[in-house]
Structures are given as C-alpha cells and as structure tokens.
Design an enzyme around this catalytic site. Structure first.
Site, PDB file in Angstrom:
ATOM      1  N   ASP A 322       0.838  -1.189   0.000  1.00  0.00           N
ATOM      2  CA  ASP A 322       0.000   0.000   0.000  1.00  0.00           C
ATOM      3  C   ASP A 322       0.883   1.252   0.000  1.00  0.00           C
ATOM      4  O   ASP A 322       1.858   1.340   0.747  1.00  0.00           O
ATOM      5  CB  ASP A 322      -0.883  -0.030   1.255  1.00  0.00           C
ATOM      6  CG  ASP A 322      -1.868   1.103   1.313  1.00  0.00           C
ATOM      7  OD1 ASP A 322      -2.723   1.196   0.420  1.00  0.00           O
ATOM      8  OD2 ASP A 322      -1.789   1.899   2.278  1.00  0.00           O
ATOM      9  N   GLU A 358       1.552  -0.447  -5.131  1.00  0.00           N
ATOM     10  CA  GLU A 358       0.614   0.627  -5.441  1.00  0.00           C
ATOM     11  C   GLU A 358       1.504   1.856  -5.625  1.00  0.00           C
ATOM     12  O   GLU A 358       2.008   2.410  -4.639  1.00  0.00           O
ATOM     13  CB  GLU A 358      -0.381   0.842  -4.297  1.00  0.00           C
ATOM     14  CG  GLU A 358      -1.385   1.943  -4.601  1.00  0.00           C
ATOM     15  CD  GLU A 358      -2.275   2.273  -3.424  1.00  0.00           C
ATOM     16  OE1 GLU A 358      -3.460   2.577  -3.657  1.00  0.00           O
ATOM     17  OE2 GLU A 358      -1.800   2.226  -2.271  1.00  0.00           O
TER      18      GLU A 358
END
Length: 640
Positions: A322, A358
């Site tokens: 993330d 990401e």
C-alpha cells in the site's frame, strides 16, 4: 543476530526490543489484571533484553519505555503507556480506540486496561521452500476477508468473516470457476479505528490503519498464524496462490493528536519521518497523519522480518504494498534503488516472491507508475481510467485503449515484459457495477457530508442515478458491466478483479466504504447476478484456453494485427480519431496457436465481423460473426 520480540527458551521466554532514545524499558507480564514489570537491560546496538523464567507460550505481555517526552523534538516516551511489541505474532483481542490512549504524559493515564496484550507463541515448524503459486499473467482476486463471507449462506456461522472461511469448498469452487490464480487479501494485520469513527458509530473494516505488523487481527483470524497457514495450504492444493496486502507506510498512531500504541512510544524519532528541520511536525505522505521512515535501519528490519515471517510461517506467495513510494522515499524523494527495495529483491527468502506496488502516495513526487524496479508489478491506474473513458463514450483516442489492452508498453516498455496489474475497479472506489450506475459518489453514510472519497470517477449512470426499476436501464447497465469485464479478461498481462464484481456487487454509490462494516460493503451472495457470473466464468475459460491473451510479454509487430471490423488494417489516422468505436485485436504469436480475435464494439448498433484467412467461430457460441452493440466478441480460428 538477536531475535526481537518474545522467544520461548528452555527455561522461560527471552524478550528483546530496539530503541536508540529510550533510557529505560520494561516487559510487563499480565496474569488477569495483575501486572508484573520486569526491567530490561540495555546492551550493544541499543537493544534492550531480558529473559523471564518460568513463563512460556500463552503468557500475555506488553512493553513500557521511558525517556524524554518532548513532542516538539520527536520524543513521546511515557511509561504510563502500555506498548504492543512490534514483533508480536499474536494479540489477545482487537484494538479499540479510546481518547485516553492519546493522553499527554502529564495526565498520567495508565493505558494497560485499554490495550490488547501480546501473547507469547512458539514459532511453527518452518515450511519447505517452494516457488510461488502464482505467475504474472494470472487473475488476482482482491478480497476484504471480513466482508467476503460475512453473509455467505454455505459458511458455518462461526467462520463467517474469517480467514478460515476462505478454505471452504464452496469458496474454492467459486474461485476456480472464475479462473482465480491468487487471492489478494486486504490487510489482515491488527488495526485500530481512526479516531473520528467511534463518535459516528462506525468502524474500520478494511484494515488500512495497522498497529501490529505481524499479529493478525483476532476478528479475522481467531486461530492466529496457524489459521492463515492452514487456509493457504488449502488454497495451494487447489492451485490458488495467496498475496497479502501490507501497510508499511504508516501506523494507526496518526498525527500529534493520535494514540501512543507501539512504535511511537518506543522511538518515534527513528520510526517516523518528520518535516525537514522540524521534529514537531510529522511527515504526512500517507495522508493518515504519520509516515514511517522506511530508510531507517530499524524500520527496514521490521518490514523485512515481517515479510519473512509470513513466508516461512504461512507460505505466503507475495505482497501488495500500500502506498509503495513510501518504501523507497529518501530525504530527497523517491529512489527506485532505495535500500529497502534493494534488500527485498536480494533477500534469499523474499527474492522469488510476487511483489506488487501501489505506485503512488500523496507526498512530493509521489506518483511513480512505471518507476519501480523489476520484478515489481504495479497497479496501473492509467489502464483503469482509459478503459472507463472508452466505455463511457468520452471523445478519447482509441489508440489509448489499444495500448492498455496490449500491456501498456508506454509505461512498462523496458525489459520486454509488462509489469502492469490491469484493473477497472478496486476496493478504493466504485464497485464495477456502480461505475455504470452512478455518475457521482454517494458517501453520505460515512458521516463526512460526502466530502471523502475520489471525486472524479469516470463513471456514468445510463440515464438515472442509482437504483431504478426501469428494465431498459437495468439491461443497459448489465451490458456495460459485461463489456468492462470482458475488456479486463482480454487484456494482456496480470489482471485484478475485486471480489463480487464478477456478479454485479453494489455499494449503492459509496466509493469509500472503509468504515461500513455492514451490509453496504458485505457481499450479498444470495442476490448475485448468476448470468453475469456465468459470463465471467466463460471469460476465464477463454483466457485459460488461449495463453496469447494473458501472456505478459510485450507484443512485437509480427504478433498482432489491429483491424477494422471489415478486416482492414487500422490506418495511422484512426488511432487518434475519437469517433472510432470498434477495433479488432488479432493475436497470432508464433509459439501459441490457434489465432484468436477480440472484437470490441462501443457503438450502439451491432456490427458484422470479417476476419482474414481460415475459418472463424465465436468462442463457446453459435456460428455467428456478429458483435453486438456495446460488447466484446471472442473468436477463435478453427484448426484444419
């Protein structure tokens, strides 16, 4: 090398933690509500350690640390705060936000009654090294563990919403039917609610606000790491890999007003990034109030040890990171060769794992799509946006769609292999069905007057916003969802589908449902669109039968023809003509036969299709060379 955390020994348990700035530290043993504090001795390299005799697996504990309390200089030491061991592998209950967890040192609030306790556990026997059960080009299926099975009628009540439910035969059968290559589990490490949620009667159900990196949230894994290990083994036996979505960009300790739970109380100056020359201001490249300093040796070791833990103890095949630029963020910005990224790629346990970035955060220079080093795969938001623009009907060049279908060589052209993870919808944003039913977000249930969530969703509503009884609009939306699914499944390289999108899941226009731990975000298995689900299974069979479609190798000029529906080569001017609404991708890789043709028709009328040479038939369909309006046709050349 010293093992941090709690390590059972022949005579008791050894405890160790790291802090450069602490002056004292204690391990606190709990027997019911009774606490016994045992001083830890500071040794070389700023390691505090002690062995406590006559305790072993099952014992409950926490840490306390003392030192300067001066938030303006980055110090938050407060011996009143019970701290979770960063290396804890199990905790006895979930975190619950309480304002007293953020009390200043001067208020002398003992937080032990408010905090979960870590549990001493012996490591499971090490797993035999094995290659990942996933290769690029497969289908990744993104799952919120709690919401995925909370309403599933076939799952026993005690297992609904847990990791164990993912191993149920009904779930595995569904995954195999739609061609899932790997589950990507949204965060399963123990997290805490953001401080504004309790007052709204809401809770975080996504898990992107971690406190413990290794300890699984007890709501998801009451059986601890053994539950995860058993589930991974069952999925592996079915040919399905498991990827963990991990959050190493921040912790749930938030900004200066946030709670002191673990790293902040152990050594905030080391673990967190601060504004240049102002240690009183926490950097906020994550948008959550704090940002971990992933260039500090202590943070890097914690991240690497966490990843190794999940591989060796549970057999995890890979990780999705993330806000991944934080992992490579130095004082001068993102560096694809930052120490942590290089250590991951060189580590003997992690080097062959699937690594997915990401590739953006909100810090300066935070958008880094295409800039992570191989073998990192990367979420590709340009793919998402170009596909949505095409099917929405924007005056957008068809050449952009073609680039995305073929693997996004404009972004991943180096190395000859696409590292794109193609997706049209993810947990963060509209569901796939809501893309075609809502032109605007509707996040009122989140209690922030609809200010939260993305504002520009490149979505459409087919004439009516939200729910409708109009059969024509319902049919139009369903047709558009089917076209979006087909586009995803015929795209080269790795693809990702969020759980429930294969059968029309809706969140009623909420594009930021992280705090909706209820039927708004739980998947409605009884109400799913079975016909759409069958179409998804058909797309999966097509992709599996014809590897030319999924192959992540970038296409050469001899591998593909781009044609008009009447069989002519696309002309140069057509690529940039926004009026173009149909194109055919004819794949004929020399080592992959038979030839396949994918015909995309965005128009409002059906079109006749003419393909060069041989005899062509629709895949699993009647012998018709017609591509219906707003659809994707799949055709296979018949072998002589």
């Amino acid at each position: 090398m010293i093992r941090f955390g709690a390590t059972p020994t022949a005579s008791g348990t050894h405890f160790a933690l790291w802090s450069e700035c602490a002056t004292e530290a204690w391990v606190c043993m709990f027997d019911g509500d009774k606490e016994t504090r045992v001083p830890m001795q500071r040794g070389p390299r700023d390691v505090f350690q002690v062995e406590v005799e006559a305790i072993g697996p099952g014992a409950r504990y926490g840490f306390r640390a003392d030192g300067p309390y001066d938030p303006d200089r980055g110090h938050w030491f407060d011996p009143n705060k019970l701290l979770t061991d960063p290396y804890a592998v199990r905790i006895d209950r979930p975190y619950v936000y309480d304002l007293r967890l953020a009390a200043p040192r001067g208020e002398a609030v003992d937080t032990a009654p408010l905090m979960p306790k870590a549990i001493v556990e012996a490591a499971l026997p090490g797993l035999e090294p094995a290659p990942p059960h996933f290769t690029p080009g497969g289908l990744i299926y993104e799952v919120s563990v709690r919401g995925f099975t909370r309403l599933h009628p076939a799952i026993p009540e005690r297992h609904r919403g847990t990791i164990a439910a993912l191993a149920h035969p009904t779930i595995i059968d569904h995954l195999k039917a739609i061609g899932v290559s790997a589950l990507e589990l949204m965060p399963i490490a123990a997290w805490i609610d953001e401080r504004h949620l309790p007052a709204l009667g809401l809770t975080n159900s996504w898990g992107y606000n971690p406190v413990s990196m290794m300890a699984l949230d007890p709501r998801l894994a009451p059986g601890g790491i053994a539950e995860l290990r058993d589930t991974v083994a069952a999925l592996h036996a079915a040919g399905i890999g498991v990827i963990l979505d991990v959050v190493f960009n921040h912790t749930g300790e938030s900004d200066r007003l946030g709670p002191t739970l673990s790293l902040r109380g152990l050594d905030a100056l080391a673990y967190f990034r601060h504004a240049d020359d102002d240690y009183g201001v926490l950097a906020n490249d994550s948008g959550t109030g704090n940002t971990l300093d992933c260039d500090h040796p202590a943070t890097r070791r914690l991240v690497l040890d966490t990843l190794r833990h999940f591989v060796t103890q549970a057999g995890i095949d890979g990780f999705r990171f993330d806000l991944a630029p934080v992992l490579g963020r130095l004082r001068d910005g993102f560096d694809p060769h930052a120490a942590l990224l290089e250590e991951m790629r060189a580590d003997p346990i992690l080097a062959d794992r699937i690594l997915i970035a990401e590739p953006w955060d909100i810090g300066p220079g935070g958008y880094q799509l295409g800039n992570f080093p191989a073998p990192f795969l990367e979420w590709n938001d340009r793919y998402r946006d170009d596909v949505r623009r095409f099917w929405r009907g924007d005056p957008h060049a068809i050449g952009d769609l073609v680039t995305r279908l073929a693997g996004s060589s404009d972004t991943f052209g180096r190395g000859g292999v696409s590292r794109s993870v193609n997706f049209i919808a993810a947990h963060d944003g509209f569901t796939l069905a809501d893309v075609t039913a809502f032109a605007h977000k509707h996040n009122e249930a989140n209690g922030e007057q609809n200010r939260d969530g993305h504002h520009d969703n490149l979505s459409w509503n087919n004439g009516v916003e939200g729910a409708t009884d109009d059969p024509a609009i319902i049919a139009a939306r369903r047709r558009d969802v089917a076209a979006l699914l087909a586009t995803l499944f015929v795209s080269r390289g790795t693809i990702m589908l969020t759980a429930g999108d294969e059968f029309g899941r809706t969140q009623r226009g909420n594009n930021n449902a992280y705090c909706q731990d209820n039927d708004l975000s739980w998947i409605d298995w009884d109400g799913r669109d079975r016909d759409l689900e069958s179409q998804t299974a058909r797309l999966a069979r097509f992709r599996a039968a014809h590897p030319a479609v999924s192959d992540p190798r970038l296409l050469g000029p001899d591998d593909v023809d781009w044609l008009t529906p009447d069989g002519r080569d696309y002309e140069v001017g057509d690529w940039h003509d926004p009026a173009q609404s149909a194109i055919v991708m004819l794949l004929h890789l020399p080592d992959q036969s038979p030839r396949v043709a994918i015909a995309i028709n965005r128009g409002r009328e059906a079109i006749d299709l003419t393909l060069p040479g041989g005899t062509w038939r629709p895949f699993e369909g009647e012998a018709s060379m017609i591509v219906e309006a707003r659809s994707v046709g799949l055709f296979v050349e018949q072998q002589p």
